[in-house]
Each structure stands twice: as C-alpha cells, then as structure tokens.
Write a protein that holds these residues in place. Structure first.
Motif, mmCIF file in Angstrom:
data_model
loop_
_atom_site.group_PDB
_atom_site.id
_atom_site.type_symbol
_atom_site.label_atom_id
_atom_site.label_comp_id
_atom_site.label_asym_id
_atom_site.label_seq_id
_atom_site.Cartn_x
_atom_site.Cartn_y
_atom_site.Cartn_z
ATOM 1 N N LEU A 1 0.818 -1.207 0.000
ATOM 2 C CA LEU A 1 0.000 0.000 0.000
ATOM 3 C C LEU A 1 0.853 1.259 0.000
ATOM 4 N N ALA A 2 1.877 1.284 0.840
ATOM 5 C CA ALA A 2 2.746 2.472 0.911
ATOM 6 C C ALA A 2 3.509 2.664 -0.395
ATOM 7 N N ALA A 3 4.015 1.563 -0.969
ATOM 8 C CA ALA A 3 4.771 1.672 -2.218
ATOM 9 C C ALA A 3 3.893 2.213 -3.339
ATOM 10 N N GLU A 4 2.665 1.722 -3.430
ATOM 11 C CA GLU A 4 1.753 2.196 -4.470
ATOM 12 C C GLU A 4 1.355 3.646 -4.224
ATOM 13 N N GLN A 5 1.148 3.992 -2.981
ATOM 14 C CA GLN A 5 0.795 5.373 -2.656
ATOM 15 C C GLN A 5 1.938 6.327 -2.992
ATOM 16 N N ALA A 6 3.182 5.821 -2.904
ATOM 17 C CA ALA A 6 4.344 6.642 -3.227
ATOM 18 C C ALA A 6 4.584 6.736 -4.731
ATOM 19 N N GLY A 7 3.791 6.003 -5.509
ATOM 20 C CA GLY A 7 3.902 6.092 -6.958
ATOM 21 C C GLY A 7 4.686 4.980 -7.614
ATOM 22 N N PHE A 8 5.057 3.956 -6.852
ATOM 23 C CA PHE A 8 5.794 2.834 -7.421
ATOM 24 C C PHE A 8 4.828 1.729 -7.849
ATOM 25 N N GLU A 9 5.318 0.850 -8.688
ATOM 26 C CA GLU A 9 4.571 -0.348 -9.073
ATOM 27 C C GLU A 9 5.332 -1.546 -8.520
ATOM 28 N N PRO A 10 5.111 -1.882 -7.252
ATOM 29 C CA PRO A 10 5.942 -2.880 -6.591
ATOM 30 C C PRO A 10 5.685 -4.300 -7.079
ATOM 31 N N ILE A 11 6.705 -5.111 -6.960
ATOM 32 C CA ILE A 11 6.564 -6.551 -7.155
ATOM 33 C C ILE A 11 6.235 -7.136 -5.783
ATOM 34 N N VAL A 12 5.057 -7.719 -5.669
ATOM 35 C CA VAL A 12 4.542 -8.161 -4.370
ATOM 36 C C VAL A 12 4.814 -9.651 -4.195
ATOM 37 N N LEU A 13 5.450 -9.990 -3.084
ATOM 38 C CA LEU A 13 5.809 -11.367 -2.780
ATOM 39 C C LEU A 13 4.986 -11.879 -1.595
ATOM 40 N N GLY A 14 4.892 -13.184 -1.450
ATOM 41 C CA GLY A 14 4.324 -13.778 -0.253
ATOM 42 C C GLY A 14 2.853 -13.517 -0.026
ATOM 43 N N GLN A 15 2.392 -13.922 1.146
ATOM 44 C CA GLN A 15 1.004 -13.760 1.559
ATOM 45 C C GLN A 15 0.942 -13.408 3.033
ATOM 46 N N ILE A 16 -0.076 -12.651 3.406
ATOM 47 C CA ILE A 16 -0.308 -12.334 4.817
ATOM 48 C C ILE A 16 -1.805 -12.397 5.096
ATOM 49 N N GLU A 17 -2.137 -12.400 6.361
ATOM 50 C CA GLU A 17 -3.527 -12.249 6.769
ATOM 51 C C GLU A 17 -3.707 -10.788 7.191
ATOM 52 N N PRO A 18 -4.358 -9.972 6.369
ATOM 53 C CA PRO A 18 -4.488 -8.541 6.673
ATOM 54 C C PRO A 18 -5.027 -8.298 8.084
ATOM 55 N N GLY A 19 -4.393 -7.386 8.774
ATOM 56 C CA GLY A 19 -4.825 -7.040 10.119
ATOM 57 C C GLY A 19 -4.298 -7.956 11.193
ATOM 58 N N HIS A 20 -3.555 -8.980 10.809
ATOM 59 C CA HIS A 20 -3.049 -9.939 11.794
ATOM 60 C C HIS A 20 -1.604 -10.330 11.484
ATOM 61 N N THR A 21 -0.777 -9.351 11.171
ATOM 62 C CA THR A 21 0.613 -9.644 10.845
ATOM 63 C C THR A 21 1.409 -9.925 12.120
ATOM 64 N N SER A 22 2.531 -10.624 11.942
ATOM 65 C CA SER A 22 3.324 -11.066 13.087
ATOM 66 C C SER A 22 4.807 -10.999 12.768
ATOM 67 N N ALA A 23 5.622 -11.318 13.779
ATOM 68 C CA ALA A 23 7.073 -11.385 13.577
ATOM 69 C C ALA A 23 7.414 -12.437 12.536
ATOM 70 N N GLU A 24 6.650 -13.508 12.495
ATOM 71 C CA GLU A 24 6.885 -14.552 11.502
ATOM 72 C C GLU A 24 6.693 -14.021 10.087
ATOM 73 N N ASP A 25 5.704 -13.143 9.891
ATOM 74 C CA ASP A 25 5.504 -12.525 8.580
ATOM 75 C C ASP A 25 6.722 -11.684 8.187
ATOM 76 N N THR A 26 7.256 -10.945 9.146
ATOM 77 C CA THR A 26 8.445 -10.138 8.867
ATOM 78 C C THR A 26 9.599 -11.020 8.438
#
Length: 369
Positions: free
Chosen positions: A69-94
C-alpha cells in the motif's frame, strides 16, 4: 536497476500514544488498538519513499499494509511477494518477508519498525545484505535506524545515485518492555546488522582532508588480511592495491599477474587461467580484485586470467573488491565494470557490491556489465 526490498511492520509504534511503552507481542498490539491507537508505520515509510521518487529502482515488498500500500501510494509499481492475513501480521511474517526478499536478490532491505522489528530481521537476514531502518517504533535503541524517516530515504537515494555510502555493522538492541513499564531500562544486545551510512570522504588516514594513499593501502591490506580464513584459496588479482595485501602477508607478488594464496602461503605465482582452474578445483575460493583507475574495470581488463569458468565456480558473493575512495571518486559516479566477453554473465554480476576502502571501512558501489 537498483532492487529495493521494503518491509513495514504495520503495528510498530502503536503502543506509544496509549502509554504502553512498546508494541512487542500480539497481545500488547491488540490492547493498543482497542485503546484507540492508530498505526503510523505506513505513514513513516511514505516519508522515506518520497525521497526515492524519480530514481531508477524496482521495489519488492509484501502485500497490503506490510509494504504494498505504501509503495503504491508513493507512486511505485511494486513486485509483491508472499502472503499475509491482513490485520493480523506477526514477527513470523516479517521474517518470511526477509527470506523472500533475499531470494529475490534485493540490493538493500528498507524496513519500518522499532527495536522488536530489528530483532526479527537479525534472526534471518544474511550478514552480507545491508538493511536500513525507518524509525517507526516506540523504542529505538538499535543503531540500524536512520535518525528520521526522510533521512532513511536520503541515504538510499545516495546509494541509487552511485554516491559513496559507507557500510558499518551496527548493534541490534532491545529493552525488556515489562521492566520498562515498571520504570527500569534494561537494554540487551542481540547482534549486529550491516547498515549503510552517509559516506564521508575524509577518513582516519588523512592529511589536509585528503587520503594519503600509502596509509590507506596499509589499512585496506590490514582489514583484508585480518578477515582471511584458513582453508580458503584466495585468488589475488593484479594492481598496486592487491600488491599491498600481499606485502601485508609477507609474500612475493606478481604486480601485473594473478597469484594464489592459502593459509598465508603462496600456492602459485603469475598463474594462467588454466592453472587457476586446476589449482582451485574442489576448493572454496575467493577472488580479490581492485579497480583500474579512471576506468572502473574490475573484471576483464588486466586480469583476463580470471576466466568465466573460475568466476562462475567462485560466485559473485565471493568476489572481494578493494580500492581507495580517491579512486572511486575519480570515476565521477560511473559504475564499476564487468567485461568478461559474455553479456549474459556480465549482467548477472551487475548490482551493488561492497568495496573495502580502509580498515573496517567499506562502501557500496554499483557494478554494470
């Protein structure tokens, strides 16, 4: 093109505004949100990304609030990797994000968080991958963060533009949040990460603000010799900077040729490409090269004995580049050059590379095929 990895810990800092003295742990973060805390890590990341607009980079990140979201808001077209559960991120996700970014061979990982996030990175990031923190947490005791989000972006921008940026190992520290809430500060050391810092041309070995070449060469040689490992073959390229390393080892050197060293002993002198392949067969190796002043070549000019076969066997991560900052400055921002005669191979070796420029002093510098 610079490959930037971006990770945002969306819950970093949420405990600050509601006086929880930190945000580590799912329970604390959930409590902070229930108390009305508003996550700000994404906003902090945007301040850093703003400094990168218009630069030649490709952004790799994780889904949603972890960077997309931040990358797109900054005007970039990011390459998105992986998967997360929105609203429930953890140290493991990092940590999963770090692994995926390393697999994508990013040049640097830019992350927004606090000391807890730095600890998460330290557990999985390879020691050769530089990282830089955007301060977004309640606690910032670690030395891996820029002083402000904007400053983080400016340092990365310097890297992308090919300016001299030093690399330093900086401490990862975190405090005991439970003790902190009880009024006691107990900071614990967890290790170190490789961090880019704003390059300064004036260094320890100086005279009137300029490098004294003899002293700098001694520093470079001392740094490299100190880090040489037993049982590893070191292919020593040509040039006066590499010659200084051989002198530090107390070994004869072929100034315009290539020598082979192992365990502090000279294994072969003025070797051909075929001899190097034969003597290093089945051996763990590193290749030490310097740059051609004013031109920037590190492979393919003056050291044709370093064949593609040898370099492929050794691998880019085991290429050790040594040079004075004066020589790098003389390039006026032009990249170092790999010219093996194989464009596909040369392209694979492009990107940022660590250049030893003094004793425990190094910079990141771009390489192009």
């Amino acid at each position: 093109m610079f490959k930037l990895g971006l990770i945002i810990n969306p819950l970093a800092g949420v405990g600050g505004s509601v006086a929880l003295k930190g945000s580590d742990g799912a329970d604390t973060a959930r409590q902070a949100l229930e108390m009305g805390a508003v996550p700000r890590a994404g906003e902090r990341a945007l301040l850093a990304l703003d400094a990168l607009k218009g630069l030649d980079l490709r952004c790799y990140t994780y889904p949603g609030e972890m960077g997309q979201l931040a990358a797109e808001q900054a005007g970039f077209e990011p390459i998105v990797l992986g998967q997360i559960e929105p609203g429930h991120t953890s140290a493991e996700d990092t940590q999963n994000a770090v692994r995926d970014l390393v697999d994508a061979q990013v040049d640097l990982i830019l992350f927004a968080g606090g000391d807890g996030t730095a600890r998460d990175l330290h557990g999985v990031v390879p020691e050769t991958i530089p990282v830089l923190g955007i301060p977004a947490g309640v606690k910032i005791h670690s030395g891996v963060y820029a002083i402000t989000p904007r400053a983080a972006g400016e340092v990365v921008a310097m890297l992308i533009r090919g300016e001299l940026v030093s690399l330093r190992e900086q401490e990862v520290r975190d405090i005991d949040e439970k003790a902190f809430r009880e009024g006691s500060v107990r900071a614990r050391y967890y290790g170190e990460l490789l961090v880019p810092e704003e390059g300064r041309f004036v260094q320890r070995t100086k005279s009137g603000g300029k490098e004294v070449e003899e002293l700098v060469l001694e520093d470079i040689a001392a740094d490299l010799v100190e880090t040489m490992e037993d049982g590893i073959c070191y292919v020593m390229g040509s040039g006066t900077t590499v010659q200084a390393v051989m002198e530090e080892l107390g070994l004869p050197n072929t100034l315009l040729g290539v020598d082979l060293v192992r365990d502090g002993e000279l294994i072969g002198s003025d070797l051909s490409a075929a001899e190097l392949l034969e003597l290093t067969e089945g051996q763990e190796c590193r290749v030490v090269v310097t740059i051609i002043g004013g031109q920037g070549h590190i492979i393919g000019r003056g050291n044709q004995q370093l064949s593609r076969e040898l370099l492929q066997r050794v691998g880019r991560d085991n290429l050790v580049v040594v040079a004075t900052k004066t020589k790098l400055k003389e390039l006026d921002g032009r990249p170092l050059v790999v010219d093996s005669g194989d464009p596909e191979f040369d392209q694979q070796w492009s990107g940022l590379i660590r250049v030893i420029t003094g004793y425990r002093d190094a910079v990141l510098y771009p390489v192009e095929g």
